[in-house]
Each structure stands twice: as C-alpha cells, then as structure tokens.
Design a protein around this motif. Structure first.
Motif, PDB file in Angstrom:
ATOM      1  N   PRO A 229       0.791  -1.234   0.000  1.00  0.00           N
ATOM      2  CA  PRO A 229       0.000   0.000   0.000  1.00  0.00           C
ATOM      3  C   PRO A 229       0.826   1.289   0.000  1.00  0.00           C
ATOM      4  N   ALA A 230       1.983   1.314   0.649  1.00  0.00           N
ATOM      5  CA  ALA A 230       2.772   2.550   0.712  1.00  0.00           C
ATOM      6  C   ALA A 230       4.242   2.310   0.382  1.00  0.00           C
ATOM      7  N   ILE A 259      11.225   0.405  -0.769  1.00  0.00           N
ATOM      8  CA  ILE A 259      11.207   1.791  -1.233  1.00  0.00           C
ATOM      9  C   ILE A 259       9.857   2.404  -0.879  1.00  0.00           C
ATOM     10  N   ASP A 260       9.864   3.451  -0.056  1.00  0.00           N
ATOM     11  CA  ASP A 260       8.630   4.153   0.276  1.00  0.00           C
ATOM     12  C   ASP A 260       8.048   4.783  -0.991  1.00  0.00           C
ATOM     13  N   SER A 261       6.740   4.719  -1.143  1.00  0.00           N
ATOM     14  CA  SER A 261       6.098   5.332  -2.311  1.00  0.00           C
ATOM     15  C   SER A 261       5.090   6.374  -1.858  1.00  0.00           C
ATOM     16  N   PRO A 262       5.099   7.563  -2.473  1.00  0.00           N
ATOM     17  CA  PRO A 262       4.100   8.582  -2.129  1.00  0.00           C
ATOM     18  C   PRO A 262       2.694   8.072  -2.439  1.00  0.00           C
ATOM     19  N   GLU A 263       1.711   8.712  -1.884  1.00  0.00           N
ATOM     20  CA  GLU A 263       0.327   8.265  -2.048  1.00  0.00           C
ATOM     21  C   GLU A 263      -0.095   8.229  -3.505  1.00  0.00           C
ATOM     22  N   PHE A 264       0.315   9.232  -4.291  1.00  0.00           N
ATOM     23  CA  PHE A 264      -0.086   9.261  -5.702  1.00  0.00           C
ATOM     24  C   PHE A 264       0.493   8.068  -6.458  1.00  0.00           C
ATOM     25  N   ALA A 267      -1.298   4.828  -5.602  1.00  0.00           N
ATOM     26  CA  ALA A 267      -2.571   4.730  -6.309  1.00  0.00           C
ATOM     27  C   ALA A 267      -2.362   4.281  -7.757  1.00  0.00           C
ATOM     28  N   LEU A 268      -1.333   4.814  -8.412  1.00  0.00           N
ATOM     29  CA  LEU A 268      -1.037   4.390  -9.789  1.00  0.00           C
ATOM     30  C   LEU A 268      -0.693   2.899  -9.831  1.00  0.00           C
ATOM     31  N   LEU A 269       0.111   2.438  -8.870  1.00  0.00           N
ATOM     32  CA  LEU A 269       0.518   1.032  -8.843  1.00  0.00           C
ATOM     33  C   LEU A 269      -0.667   0.123  -8.542  1.00  0.00           C
ATOM     34  N   ALA A 270      -1.578   0.587  -7.660  1.00  0.00           N
ATOM     35  CA  ALA A 270      -2.768  -0.212  -7.361  1.00  0.00           C
ATOM     36  C   ALA A 270      -3.644  -0.351  -8.603  1.00  0.00           C
ATOM     37  N   GLY A 271      -3.786   0.727  -9.367  1.00  0.00           N
ATOM     38  CA  GLY A 271      -4.551   0.656 -10.602  1.00  0.00           C
ATOM     39  C   GLY A 271      -3.900  -0.262 -11.626  1.00  0.00           C
ATOM     40  N   GLN A 272      -2.559  -0.201 -11.707  1.00  0.00           N
ATOM     41  CA  GLN A 272      -1.848  -1.084 -12.624  1.00  0.00           C
ATOM     42  C   GLN A 272      -2.007  -2.543 -12.213  1.00  0.00           C
ATOM     43  N   GLU A 466      10.582  10.940  10.387  1.00  0.00           N
ATOM     44  CA  GLU A 466      10.412  12.310   9.901  1.00  0.00           C
ATOM     45  C   GLU A 466      11.131  12.513   8.576  1.00  0.00           C
ATOM     46  N   MET A 467      12.316  11.911   8.420  1.00  0.00           N
ATOM     47  CA  MET A 467      13.046  12.001   7.149  1.00  0.00           C
ATOM     48  C   MET A 467      12.225  11.382   6.021  1.00  0.00           C
ATOM     49  N   ARG A 468      11.657  10.220   6.280  1.00  0.00           N
ATOM     50  CA  ARG A 468      10.852   9.544   5.250  1.00  0.00           C
ATOM     51  C   ARG A 468       9.627  10.397   4.892  1.00  0.00           C
ATOM     52  N   ARG A 469       8.986  10.934   5.901  1.00  0.00           N
ATOM     53  CA  ARG A 469       7.788  11.730   5.660  1.00  0.00           C
ATOM     54  C   ARG A 469       8.128  12.993   4.855  1.00  0.00           C
ATOM     55  N   ASP A 470       9.244  13.635   5.191  1.00  0.00           N
ATOM     56  CA  ASP A 470       9.641  14.837   4.450  1.00  0.00           C
ATOM     57  C   ASP A 470       9.910  14.515   2.983  1.00  0.00           C
TER      58      ASP A 470
END
Length: 507
Positions: A229-230, A259-264, A267-272, A466-470
């Motif tokens: 999911p993320a 590898i952390d993935s941003p929310e957008f 969503a693209l990967l979930a659609g794929q 915090e580093m990951r979130r930034d």
C-alpha cells in the motif's frame, strides 16, 4: 605384436608402433640391441610394444606455461569463474568480441604494455566509448593478473601507472555528463511512452522509475506480490541474457530494499495491479506487475536451430554469432570459421520475428521504440530508414502518433524534444537529483537507490520517520506541480490514467 628378427649372427627386437609401422629396440647410444636368441628378442619387443601403447594412450602434453597463448589461457580462465550469470555473460562478450580478435594467438608471456596501448587506440578509432574501452581493459587486467599468479608472467602489462603519459587532466577519459530531467519531464515522457504503446502500462512504469530510482531490471521483474500500500519491495530482477532468456536473479549487489512510495504513486501502482494479467507468465510461472509490449521474439516458436543453438555448438556467445552474421570483420578468423561450421552443421536459417505479444519488455525494444522517441520526439535510425520525427495527429494534445502506411503524409505535427539524450537509466540519475533538490539525507538516498556507503560517517547516520515523511511530502509536491503545469498545457490527455488525474477536482 613384437617379434624377433633374424640378422644372421644375432636377433633384433622389433615392435609395432602404428598400423604398418614397426620400431627397433635401441640401446642408450641409439643403436639396435643385438640379442643372442630369438626368445630374448621377442621378450624385449613385447615390453617395448607395451610401453609404446601406454605412451600412445596418454593425452597430449599440455603446452609449457611460457608457451601458452592468450586464447588458450582466457578460455581456461573463463571456465574457472563462478559468478552471476550477468557477469559471466559480460566477461564472455568482452573476451570474444574485443580481446580475442587482437590477442588470441599472442603468447601470454609476450603481451606487452605497448601492444595493449595500441589495441586501445584501435578501439577508440573504431568509435567505441572511452568508458567501454576502460571496462574491456579492466577484464584484460583481471586475466593477466591471474596469469601472474599462475606463474605465466612476471608482471601485469595492463596495469595503468599513475602520473604517466599526456597531462590531459581527469577529463581525458570522461564521457558526456548523464542527461537528467525533472518531475514534469518524467510526466511528459511517461505520457508520450503510453501514447506510443497505446496503453497505460508504460505511463505507470516511467513514473515509477522516475519517482523511485528503481533499476530497469527491477521494474521488469517487479512481481505483483511485492507492491504494498505505501511501498515497493525489491527482491528480484529480470536480467536479459544474450540468449534472450530473462534470468530471474537477486538485485544488483544484493541491494534488497523497501522503497517508500508517495500516495499518488501507490494509487497508480494499485490501478496497474488491477489491470495486470492474473495468469502467471510461462517463463517463470509468476505474476508480474508489467507485461511486455509489441511482438515477441519468434525464436522460441519457430522450427529449426536458433541463434542460441549455434552459439552453444560453437562455444561462443550469441553476440559473437550476431557479429559473424552482420559484422564478420570484427570476429577473429578462427572463431568465425567455427561459428560458420556450427551454422552449417545445424542448418541454421535466419527468421523474421513473430507477431505474438511478449511476456516481458525487452531492454532494447523499450528504450529504442518507446522511451527514446518519447524523450526526443524522433524514431532512431534503423536500416533502410534514417532517423525521423514521430508523426502525430495534432488533436487531442499532445498529439497521437500516426500509424500505418503513409503515416508521415497524414501527420499534422511532430513532438519537440523533452530531454535529448536521456536514457531509461537516466531516470535513476534524475531521481537522485530530485532528492538532492529536496535536501534528502544521504543515508536515506543510499537506501532508496540501493547503494551502500561503508564510511564511518554513514555508520553513525540513521534514518528517522520524519526524514521519510519529508521525502514523501517533497516528491508529492513535485508531482502536484508537474500535474498543474501539464493541466495548463491541456485539460485532458489521450492516456486514460493521466486524463483521470488531470480531471480530478483541484483543492
């Protein structure tokens, strides 16, 4: 069978050396031994014949170490290596295509630094990149270093001595700087790649590469089970060998990572994943997030011998067989003769590719016919056609590639370049540059790229939530800015997945 030959006042011992050929038992001075009786001569002949038979059964003596040729040593050296399939393939290509044509018949003990420097100049004159020549010389250095260890040489002539030669500075062997792009460039290239392929897969793949820095083989080998999911988990890659086989192996340098993935991007990967095939591929029996595009190589389905069969029979790589077919002057004479004999023995016939869909992308096909035209706006040169602009129909923006016979005549426009010289691997550099712009800590950048810093400073650095979130926030802002810029160019897109993003209500 040995026998005694009557010579009047003595007997001579005679024994069989080969069919129809006999020898005589001789003394230490090379003269025939004189036996007093027939029985004594026969007994000596029998002993000599047994010794001759044993000697004939022994394998031929190996050449003296100082007389071994480079070709003989390089062949034995390669067989002793036990490395990853990709590394073995690269070593074989270096040896067969660049080292053997020059050094195959040279004695391993007589190769000089001057001969190596002359070979390097020839390679430069043939137009090879300095970085490639440096890699091939590195392989030659490895081989000759082992020859020194084996006592065949006193020193390694491929070693470069520092501070010698022309004072041309560090730029002498530097290639051009890698072309990179920004978040908007990634989005626009992804859109064009999807327009060229006619599906959303290429859009998602290019965005994934640009916003994670994953290696090409890691994206091709991304199994659906490792999309979370993320995040995306890198456990395997598919490495394309010369035989055409896509070898499933660990990521480069065992760079397993999450590898952390941003929310957008999630969503693209979930659609794929929802669009991806549910049936496992035939080659590995696994479900992959991305499938190939375009025609599959017909080598696996066509009857008769294949290129890989010829390579196996001749004991060379498929790249060498291809050179024999297309550039015979680049191949050593003895190798060319061996390959041509294998072709004749197997009845090899060149075939055209089939029209079946491929299970996975091929590196050259994706880079040449999708990524390169998307980034530059031009199709590459391929005989008999020269390089040419991608012909597009002007509407809807940014233009849909015209297809079929007479496409150039029906075209209303062509694409301008987005990043001339950019390669798929350049997106990995681009992602690193994005993180530099966001002031991402080095420890987090290394983790994301799959690099390892063994310094003391790196050992004392640690990654915090915090580093990951930034970083995720920064990448998201880059994506939103790129979407806004693209929306101002045109409010929609012929690419379905991008069109939905562009038409989403803006906050």
């Amino acid at each position: 069978m040995g026998y005694g030959e009557n010579r009047g006042d003595y007997w001579r011992a005679r024994y069989k050396i080969a069919p129809g050929k006999y020898g005589t038992v001789l003394d230490a001075h090379g003269k025939a031994v004189r036996y007093k009786t027939k029985r004594a001569a026969e007994k000596a002949a029998g002993i000599a014949e047994d010794e001759a038979a044993k000697a004939a059964a022994q394998p031929p003596a190996a050449p003296e170490p100082e007389q071994m040729s480079f070709g003989e040593y390089a062949s034995a050296w390669y067989e002793e290596q036990d490395l990853a399939a990709s590394t073995m393939q690269n070593y074989r290509r270096h040896i067969e295509e660049h080292l053997l044509p020059e050094f195959e018949d040279a004695l391993i003990s007589e190769i000089t630094k001057g001969a190596i420097d002359a070979w390097e100049r020839k390679e430069r004159e043939r137009g090879y990149a300095a970085s490639s020549i440096k890699t091939w010389r590195g392989t030659l250095h490895l081989i000759l270093a082992d020859a020194v260890d084996d006592g065949l040489r006193d020193s390694n002539p491929a070693t470069r001595r520092r501070g010698r030669g022309k004072r041309a500075g560090r730029s002498r062997n530097r290639g051009p700087e890698k072309v990179v792009t920004n978040a908007l460039g990634v989005l626009l290239i992804a859109e064009r790649a999807a327009l060229l392929s006619g599906r959303d897969d290429e859009f998602v793949a290019v965005v994934l590469k640009g916003f994670t820095g994953m290696r090409w083989g890691e994206i091709v080998g991304l199994e659906s089970a490792f999309v979370r999911p993320a995040s995306v988990r890198v456990e395997w890659q598919l490495y394309e060998l010369d035989t055409g086989e896509l070898h499933r192996c660990p990521p480069k340098d065992d760079s397993y990572r999450t590898i952390d993935s941003p929310e957008f991007l999630s969503a693209l990967l979930a659609g794929q994943a929802a669009r991806a095939k549910r049936t496992p591929c035939e080659c590995h029996g696994l479900n992959y997030l991305f499938s190939g595009h375009g025609a599959a190589n017909g080598a696996a389905q066509r009857p008769g011998a294949k290129l890989s069969d010829v390579a196996r029979a001749a004991g060379v790589s498929t790249g060498t067989v291809s050179n024999v077919l297309n550039r015979p002057e680049m191949v050593a004479e003895s190798t060319r003769v061996r390959v041509e004999k294998a072709m004749a023995d197997l009845g090899y016939v060149r075939w055209q590719t089939s029209g079946e869909s491929a299970a996975h992308w091929r590196r050259n096909g994706f880079a040449t016919w999708l990524f390169h035209p998307a980034a530059t706006g031009w199709y590459p040169k391929k005989a008999p056609e020269e390089a040419r602009p991608v012909p597009v129909l002007a509407e809807p923006w940014p233009g849909v590639p015209a297809r079929g016979r007479g496409a150039a005549g029906r075209a209303q426009a062509c694409w301008l370049p987005i990043a001339r010289g950019l390669t798929p691997h350049g997106l990995r550099h681009s992602h690193k540059t994005m993180m530099d712009e966001l002031r991402t800590p080095a420890k987090l950048k290394d983790e994301r790229m799959g690099h390892e810093d063994g310094s003391v400073q790196a050992r004392y650095s640690h990654i915090t939530p915090e580093m990951r979130r930034d970083l995720m926030d920064g990448l998201t802002q880059m994506w939103i800015a790129a979407l806004d810029t693209r929306r101002r160019m045109a409010p929609g897109s012929p690419v379905a997945v991008l069109d939905a993003l562009l038409r989403e209500p803006q906050e």
